[in-house]
Scaffold this motif. Structure first.
Motif, PDB file in Angstrom:
ATOM      1  N   HIS A  71      -4.381   3.792 -47.377  1.00 56.93           N
ATOM      2  CA  HIS A  71      -4.095   2.479 -46.776  1.00 56.93           C
ATOM      3  C   HIS A  71      -5.376   1.763 -46.343  1.00 56.93           C
ATOM      4  O   HIS A  71      -5.446   1.131 -45.282  1.00 56.93           O
ATOM      5  CB  HIS A  71      -3.155   2.657 -45.583  1.00 56.93           C
ATOM      6  N   SER A  72      -6.383   1.831 -47.192  1.00 57.34           N
ATOM      7  CA  SER A  72      -7.638   1.160 -46.878  1.00 57.34           C
ATOM      8  C   SER A  72      -7.493  -0.352 -46.833  1.00 57.34           C
ATOM      9  O   SER A  72      -8.341  -1.032 -46.250  1.00 57.34           O
ATOM     10  CB  SER A  72      -8.714   1.539 -47.900  1.00 57.34           C
ATOM     11  N   ALA A  73      -6.459  -0.875 -47.448  1.00 58.64           N
ATOM     12  CA  ALA A  73      -6.240  -2.324 -47.384  1.00 58.64           C
ATOM     13  C   ALA A  73      -6.307  -2.827 -45.958  1.00 58.64           C
ATOM     14  O   ALA A  73      -6.834  -3.908 -45.693  1.00 58.64           O
ATOM     15  CB  ALA A  73      -4.878  -2.666 -48.001  1.00 58.64           C
ATOM     16  N   LYS A  74      -5.779  -2.056 -45.030  1.00 58.18           N
ATOM     17  CA  LYS A  74      -5.811  -2.469 -43.625  1.00 58.18           C
ATOM     18  C   LYS A  74      -6.868  -1.715 -42.831  1.00 58.18           C
ATOM     19  O   LYS A  74      -7.601  -2.316 -42.030  1.00 58.18           O
ATOM     20  CB  LYS A  74      -4.430  -2.270 -42.996  1.00 58.18           C
ATOM     21  N   ALA A  75      -6.977  -0.412 -43.031  1.00 60.11           N
ATOM     22  CA  ALA A  75      -7.929   0.368 -42.235  1.00 60.11           C
ATOM     23  C   ALA A  75      -9.348  -0.154 -42.401  1.00 60.11           C
ATOM     24  O   ALA A  75     -10.108  -0.244 -41.429  1.00 60.11           O
ATOM     25  CB  ALA A  75      -7.850   1.843 -42.627  1.00 60.11           C
ATOM     26  N   ALA A  76      -9.730  -0.538 -43.612  1.00 56.98           N
ATOM     27  CA  ALA A  76     -11.100  -0.989 -43.857  1.00 56.98           C
ATOM     28  C   ALA A  76     -11.388  -2.342 -43.221  1.00 56.98           C
ATOM     29  O   ALA A  76     -12.549  -2.717 -43.048  1.00 56.98           O
ATOM     30  CB  ALA A  76     -11.373  -1.053 -45.357  1.00 56.98           C
ATOM     31  N   ALA A 419      -4.275  -9.936 -48.019  1.00 60.10           N
ATOM     32  CA  ALA A 419      -3.835  -8.574 -47.730  1.00 60.10           C
ATOM     33  C   ALA A 419      -5.012  -7.655 -47.445  1.00 60.10           C
ATOM     34  O   ALA A 419      -4.919  -6.733 -46.626  1.00 60.10           O
ATOM     35  CB  ALA A 419      -3.013  -8.024 -48.899  1.00 60.10           C
ATOM     36  N   TYR A 420      -6.139  -7.897 -48.108  1.00 58.15           N
ATOM     37  CA  TYR A 420      -7.334  -7.062 -47.964  1.00 58.15           C
ATOM     38  C   TYR A 420      -8.456  -7.761 -47.191  1.00 58.15           C
ATOM     39  O   TYR A 420      -9.469  -7.141 -46.920  1.00 58.15           O
ATOM     40  CB  TYR A 420      -7.859  -6.672 -49.346  1.00 58.15           C
ATOM     41  N   GLY A 421      -8.275  -9.062 -46.868  1.00 57.43           N
ATOM     42  CA  GLY A 421      -9.431  -9.783 -46.352  1.00 57.43           C
ATOM     43  C   GLY A 421      -9.257 -10.609 -45.107  1.00 57.43           C
ATOM     44  O   GLY A 421     -10.231 -11.186 -44.607  1.00 57.43           O
ATOM     45  N   LEU A 490     -12.589  -4.222 -51.045  1.00 62.63           N
ATOM     46  CA  LEU A 490     -12.666  -3.965 -49.614  1.00 62.63           C
ATOM     47  C   LEU A 490     -13.773  -4.807 -48.973  1.00 62.63           C
ATOM     48  O   LEU A 490     -14.714  -5.245 -49.644  1.00 62.63           O
ATOM     49  CB  LEU A 490     -12.913  -2.477 -49.361  1.00 62.63           C
ATOM     50  N   PRO A 491     -13.695  -5.020 -47.662  1.00 63.33           N
ATOM     51  CA  PRO A 491     -14.673  -5.876 -46.987  1.00 63.33           C
ATOM     52  C   PRO A 491     -16.032  -5.206 -46.815  1.00 63.33           C
ATOM     53  O   PRO A 491     -16.177  -3.990 -46.983  1.00 63.33           O
ATOM     54  CB  PRO A 491     -14.013  -6.135 -45.629  1.00 63.33           C
TER      55      PRO A 491
END
Length: 527
Positions: A71-76, A419-421, A490-491
């Motif tokens: 779930h790196s979409a949010k954790a990152a 969603a990722y940013g 990812l950011p």
């Protein structure tokens, strides 16, 4: 101390001035802030900002948290808490019949869920399932709170028909909402351009909001229009919750389509008048102009009546399809916010059936293609709607009641980059590059203010005794990596993220830690 973060620029979530300090963590909580010595482990944070973990006030990770331990979409992004159960449709409370229909209705948001064991039926059981996570004493990737979805409740009791609820049905819906709140939900959501939630009258919604108020929760509506009639739709929600005595949180608050360009100040004046009159109102937004939803959601409500199979039957019928097209293109469907559809603004972002993958990333060329996709992909296509206005986005994010919410749909080959940013885009673009918000103010929007809305007394601030949900980022380099062309990137500039003092991101990489749990309403009983 288990951990000491040394020399960070502490941005504490209150909106007040930042300051340099060490932050000590012990047994999952912030134990000290100041000049500290010792620590079993230390992190050199010179040049980094330390903030409370970010709260995504509008997330669609209801199944993602159970299928994706990474779930790196949010954790990152530094997100340590997501609010699920959005837009009136999610997976609890349900019976077997309702669950099957809901899974089909929101497959575009969350996928069909074939890889998930739906071993729950109540809100409490779903929250317990998040706590069990992936087993072995671990939970899920990030923390999660839940809103009772009013559309699911209506489907459970009334079905998918466009008709008023009987008195007995309204009583059953009240009980389901009350049970969900008693089991830990933080409030109730609605999707009032989605069936069957949109079939509820204002009077019905008011009665359910009275239950929400009784339990100290809040009402989170995706209201009846973000296009033609948007201001009236916002006013309806303000008036409805005033009558119910219920706190209000406006989901993905924006003003879209051509008729609303430059009209955000009118919305903000409406909200300011209500706030000055004593109303309890907050809102969330994402820092992008396009919206994202399912293609089927654009249809008129009568075409969606009866549930997914009934919709497919209408689409296959040539006479019904011609009628749907006329409403979409000439009159403006309520599902498309009362605005005649401009197919050139509709971009396919995801499909379920690989046979239709070539359509992903393309703009629709008209009704015939839309109809073929809806039938062939069984209502699953997701779309981006390029209908927003940057001036409205900027005005709304500066409001005193604003919080951040990604509305991140993780499905599809080319999901919306929000969603990722969302969170690094706020910090990198709108804080550093544009100076639209100060760093301190923006962090408050993303942490302290949403935690206050959720009534979480020990989250959202860098304060002794609070849970050590923390994010360390570089204010000079933080940026969203996701773009419309590469939405899953990812950011940059967010090396460390902790939940309960445990690293879920370390040195820019996802660890194997699963520290997330359900976050339940603080008040366990009614007021």
């Amino acid at each position: 101390m288990d951990l000491v973060v040394r020399g960070a620029r502490v941005v504490d979530g209150t909106g007040g001035p930042s300051y340099t300090a060490d932050v000590g963590v012990h047994e999952g909580r912030i134990a000290a802030v100041g000049r500290l010595s010792g620590g079993r482990e230390t992190v050199d944070a010179h040049g980094l900002a330390l903030a409370p973990g970010f709260v995504d006030m509008h997330a669609h990770s209801d199944l993602a948290l159970l299928r994706d331990p990474d779930h790196s979409a949010k954790a990152a992004q530094g997100v340590t808490l997501e609010v699920l159960g959005q837009d009136g449709l999610s997976y609890a409370p349900v019976d077997d019949r309702t669950l099957e229909a809901v899974r089909a209705a929101i497959a575009g948001w969350n996928g069909p869920g074939d890889d998930v064991d739906f071993d729950w039926r109540t809100v409490g059981e779903y929250l317990d399932r998040l706590d069990r996570g992936f087993g072995h004493g671990e939970g899920v990737a990030v923390n999660a709170a839940y809103l009772v979805p009013q559309g699911t409740v209506r489907a459970h009791v009334v079905g998918w028909d466009d008709r008023p609820a009987t008195a007995a049905e309204l009583d059953r819906m009240r009980r389901l909402v009350a049970n969900g709140l008693a089991q830990g939900a933080v409030g109730m959501s609605s999707g009032l351009t989605y069936t069957p939630g949109m079939y509820a009258s204002g009077a019905e919604l008011t009665e359910l909001c009275r239950v929400v108020a009784h339990y100290g929760g809040y009402y989170c509506p995706h209201h009846r229009s973000y296009g033609r009639g948007a201001l009236a739709a916002y006013a309806e929600m303000v008036d409805l919750t005033r009558r119910a005595g219920c706190a209000l949180h406006l989901a993905h608050a924006t003003m879209n389509f051509g008729e609303n360009e430059g009209r955000a100040p009118e919305l903000l004046a409406l909200l300011d008048a209500a706030l000055d009159g004593g109303a309890d109102i907050t809102l969330d937004s994402y820092p992008y102009t396009p919206g994202c939803t399912t293609l089927v959601a654009l249809l008129p409500s009568w075409a969606n009546e009866g549930g997914p199979e009934a919709v497919l039957a209408r689409l296959r019928d040539d006479d019904q399809a011609r009628r749907i097209r006329h409403v979409l293109e000439q009159e403006g469907a309520d599902g498309c916010h009362g605005v005649p559809v401009d197919w050139s603004t509709i971009e396919i972002s995801g499909v379920a059936d690989p046979a239709y993958a070539a359509h992903v990333g393309t703009r629709l060329d008209g009704w015939d293609t839309a109809r073929r996709l809806l039938i062939g992909d069984r209502l699953a296509p997701t779309v981006l709607q390029h209908v927003g206005h940057e001036d409205n986005v900027r005005a709304i994010m500066r409001h005193r009641a604003h919080t951040g919410g990604s509305d991140g749909i993780l499905q599809g080959a080319k999901p919306h980059p929000r969603a990722y940013g969302t969170f690094p885009h706020y910090l990198g673009h709108y804080v550093r590059e544009l100076g639209l918000l100060s760093l301190e103010e923006c962090v408050a929007h993303l942490s302290g203010r949403p935690a206050a809305r959720l009534r979480l007394p020990d989250r959202g601030l860098v304060r002794v005794g609070h849970r050590a949900d923390l994010v360390l980022f570089d204010p000079d380099t933080v940026a969203a990596g996701s773009t419309y062309e590469r939405p899953r990137t990812l950011p940059a500039g967010i090396p460390h993220v902790l939940i309960d003092g445990r690293f879920v991101m370390r040195d820019g990489h996802r660890t194997q830690v699963l520290a997330g749990r359900s976050v339940r309403r603080t008040e366990r009983g009614p007021r």
